[in-house]
Design an enzyme around this catalytic site. Structure first.
Site, PDB file in Angstrom:
ATOM      1  N   HIS A   1       7.552 -27.021   0.555  1.00  0.00           N
ATOM      2  CA  HIS A   1       6.730 -28.012  -0.129  1.00  0.00           C
ATOM      3  C   HIS A   1       5.605 -27.355  -0.925  1.00  0.00           C
ATOM      4  CE1 HIS A   1       8.558 -31.455   2.052  1.00  0.00           C
ATOM      5  NE2 HIS A   1       8.869 -30.476   2.878  1.00  0.00           N
TER       6      HIS A   1
ATOM      7  N   GLU B   1       0.827  -1.207   0.000  1.00  0.00           N
ATOM      8  CA  GLU B   1       0.000   0.000   0.000  1.00  0.00           C
ATOM      9  C   GLU B   1       0.865   1.263   0.000  1.00  0.00           C
ATOM     10  OE1 GLU B   1      -2.887   0.517   3.311  1.00  0.00           O
ATOM     11  OE2 GLU B   1      -4.411   0.154   1.785  1.00  0.00           O
TER      12      GLU B   1
ATOM     13  N   LYS C   1     -14.273   2.290  -3.086  1.00  0.00           N
ATOM     14  CA  LYS C   1     -15.184   2.798  -2.046  1.00  0.00           C
ATOM     15  C   LYS C   1     -16.347   3.552  -2.688  1.00  0.00           C
ATOM     16  CE  LYS C   1     -11.878   3.567   1.719  1.00  0.00           C
ATOM     17  NZ  LYS C   1     -11.194   4.596   2.515  1.00  0.00           N
TER      18      LYS C   1
END
Lengths: 455, 455
Positions: free
Chosen positions: B310, B281, B424
């Site tokens: 793995h 960010e 938003k």
């Protein structure tokens, strides 16, 4: 109840020059046909594709065993790593959510690391008499899992005695080869088998995934039925698995070396971890099938919506054009919650009242998808009508098929992992394992670290 | 007890052409000096850098409050997202490990998503009379957190009554502005403040991180002392934070657009999540400080050793040369476990007997580091002598400093997040929030999805 792939926002019509055009897909037609033929021709070499069909007896064996053991255990501890852990974690989270271990029996702890603090804290939680340890290693040579097993076996035998210990351990391993099957036979442990030809990251639909699922009350027949359902869908040339692979392949060729998996659902959170192993280990390869050095692979990134809108989405919308984002969404949640109309007079909050959390979550996904599209960021969405065994079976199988197909498009072997050998060998050498003297010598003559680069 | 950065394996001497040379660093000297000057000159604008020094009263207030409340609660539920959640999760995991909630009081649940299943399952676990809800939002306008808060407030008031509810809620928010401080004052909730100038991802060392830590018995004075200790180290031109930033900057310029954070410790697992927000960010930006379109940023990837050997290490050793890997290691674990000599006759297992889990874990880190180096993959290691409050304070502060410095090197604003506004706004529009009619119209006229791209 079919899962769907929506790839509108992968296409140039929707995201502009960073998207994929129909022309790009057409230009790949030859490779796509060749890959589709290879998937048919090599079906015999992909034993994991038979798992939806050939396990009636195994399912029966698992269900009988679980029914027999369940009344006397309250905790299942899975000792396994990689594919032996990631699938079971992902499926249990999907079906039972984040709070399963706080309210249901048997609790399940999947221990896929060798951190001594974790092991000590785990042991402090357990009543050994009511705990079943499930040891999972195909080769029986996985250092992490076998070290855990040695500690647990020793602890059980010293606390409960050798006879009782037998009843507290179950092994899932190769039917013929390796130290685990050998030990299980010697000691008389119950065993389940990992079919030959089924590698770790493709093992979620065999006993590796089915046994812990059955213990947690997950309907493993429905899981397999979901996988079979997706297998049928994949018989069409146009199927979501192949499209997923083709679009990622084209994006990778265009420099998008990152594949983000971003579920908007806590239940699907750990599908990203399972996918990360599948995509990374299958496709991250140095050589192609002709022995050319290619250094290919797309790096999977795990994200979670809406949470990571507050962590990663800034980068996804405004950073480099180096990723493809795949959302996972759920249409219908079992129990929704309505947000009360508490702050109707407050402009930044009033609009929330009367809506539900599921609507807020899914609206945020749509809004993020739109924000990405507007900034020219390719993205796609896999939608599950609901989370249940059938849709999860579809999802596991679809992503396995996509991975195998992506391997064909890259002309690499998606089923090996030669790159992990060097680290294993170095570990053996550092532990003075006989036979690794040369590697030990190599390590000792490696460039010594310089103090000036330590701060 | 100082944390150390070992960057030998970042350098060309150790990893060849994909590494960084002293010449690369020298060539950046002008920018490095400018960035260092900017860090000094802008210190007043970086309020988070004062947190190690200016919080005596706040610490006192927190400790008194916790001492008063603790006897009557058994569970702390943190409602927050992004920086309000990631730091508290990372620190509690580091100090208390994976099993804290199974054996200690108060349990702590950090709820950083709005999944209705999770919320329902959470509520089913709680005794509301002994649960404290800690609501964290600087602006008081965070949809996710405020929706949670509205649900919780309503539930508490209907079950416990309005008077009692006041004692079960604490708010951490801006001292002056926003709906949360307004509501807290109206209702009479206890409040703690987020200093102005301290953004979400730089808030772990203010009340956002300190309050939940104090509830879990973490020594917050030592945490801040650790941060202050690192701040002093960062007064040297040669310091681990700046070096971390410089090396990542040069790697990014050389096409390494991925930054992997890979702790070899379950305790440090969620430091990767915290770092992922901080790095993504802060540095993922469309414009530089001069208004040029730059689309910069390096994508953080979370991994965990030994587990992800793995899963991810195949890709890291053999895939594209597109990453920098930063290991986090711990020299000394509190309680170690010795692996018994169970299978001395088995070559693949015998070598394990008599060693400890910590030694196995740290040896695997060394082996993986070696395998990466041998394949020419740049990597570095941050080592904590032990995990405790002091070393964690150092680590948080070091990575914050590194991020700020990296922002200066890129000539971008590391402290804003303009890219999240679009999502938003689209959410508000889809919820018909007044004032967002234009955005709604924009969404409605956006290209409709094509059915042919849904499969």
């Amino acid at each position: 109840m079919q899962i769907k792939l929506d790839y509108n926002n992968m296409m140039t019509e929707f995201v502009g020059k960073h998207g994929i055009s129909q022309g790009d897909i057409d230009a790949l037609k030859g490779k796509i046909s060749a890959a589709a033929r290879a998937m048919e021709n090599k079906r015999n070499q992909m034993a994991w594709r038979d798992l939806p069909y050939n396990q009636d007896d195994i399912v029966q064996d698992i269900l009988l065993y679980v029914a027999e053991i369940l009344p006397r255990i309250d905790t299942l501890v899975v000792l396994g790593i990689g594919g032996s852990a990631l699938g079971p974690i992902a499926l249990n989270q999907a079906i039972h959510g984040s709070f399963y271990n706080f309210c249901k029996k048997p609790r399940i702890f999947v221990i896929d690391n060798i951190d001594p603090t974790t092991m000590n804290d785990l042991f402090a939680q357990l009543n050994l008499e009511t705990t079943l340890f499930s040891v999972v290693s195909k080769s029986g040579a996985t250092s992490e899992t076998m070290a855990q097993f040695m500690i647990v076996k020793d602890m059980l035998e010293s606390r409960l005695g050798k006879e009782r210990t037998k009843q507290q351990i179950v092994c899932t391993t190769d039917a013929q080869n390796g130290n685990l099957i050998k030990t299980a036979k010697t000691e008389g442990y119950k065993t389940f088998y990992i079919p030959s030809g089924v590698g770790g990251r493709f093992s979620q639909l065999c006993s590796v995934g089915l046994l812990p699922a059955a213990f947690c009350g997950i309907d493993i027949k429905k899981l397999l039925a979901g996988a079979a359902y997706m297998d049928k869908i994949c018989e069409n040339d146009q199927n979501p698995a192949y499209i997923f692979a083709i679009l990622h392949h084209l994006a990778l060729k265009a420099g998008k070396n990152i594949s983000v998996m971003m579920p908007y659902s806590d239940g699907l959170k750990f599908m990203s971890d399972w996918y990360a192993q599948l995509w990374a280990e299958s496709l991250g390869k140095k050589y192609d099938n002709n022995g050319n050095e290619v250094y290919v692979g797309q790096t999977p990134v795990k994200a979670l919506g809406a949470t990571d809108q507050h962590s990663q989405v800034q980068l996804y919308t405004q950073g480099p054009f180096d990723k493809v984002i795949c959302f996972l969404t759920v249409e219908e949640f079992e129990n929704d919650i309505t947000i009360p109309k508490t702050f109707e007079d407050m402009p930044t909050l009033g609009f929330l009242g009367g809506n539900t959390l599921a609507r807020l979550l899914n609206t945020q996904q749509k809004a993020t998808e739109y924000a990405l599209q507007k900034e020219g960021r390719p993205n796609m969405t896999i939608t599950l009508p609901k989370i249940n065994e059938h849709t999860m079976g579809q999802l596991f199988y679809m992503l396995e098929m996509a991975t195998a197909f992506a391997g064909e498009l890259l002309n690499i072997n998606a089923f090996d992992q030669p790159g992990v050998e060097e680290g294993k060998d170095a570990t053996y050498a550092l532990f003075n394992r006989p036979g690794y003297e040369d590697k030990k010598a190599e390590l000792e003559t490696a460039l010594p670290k310089s103090e000036k680069y330590i701060i």
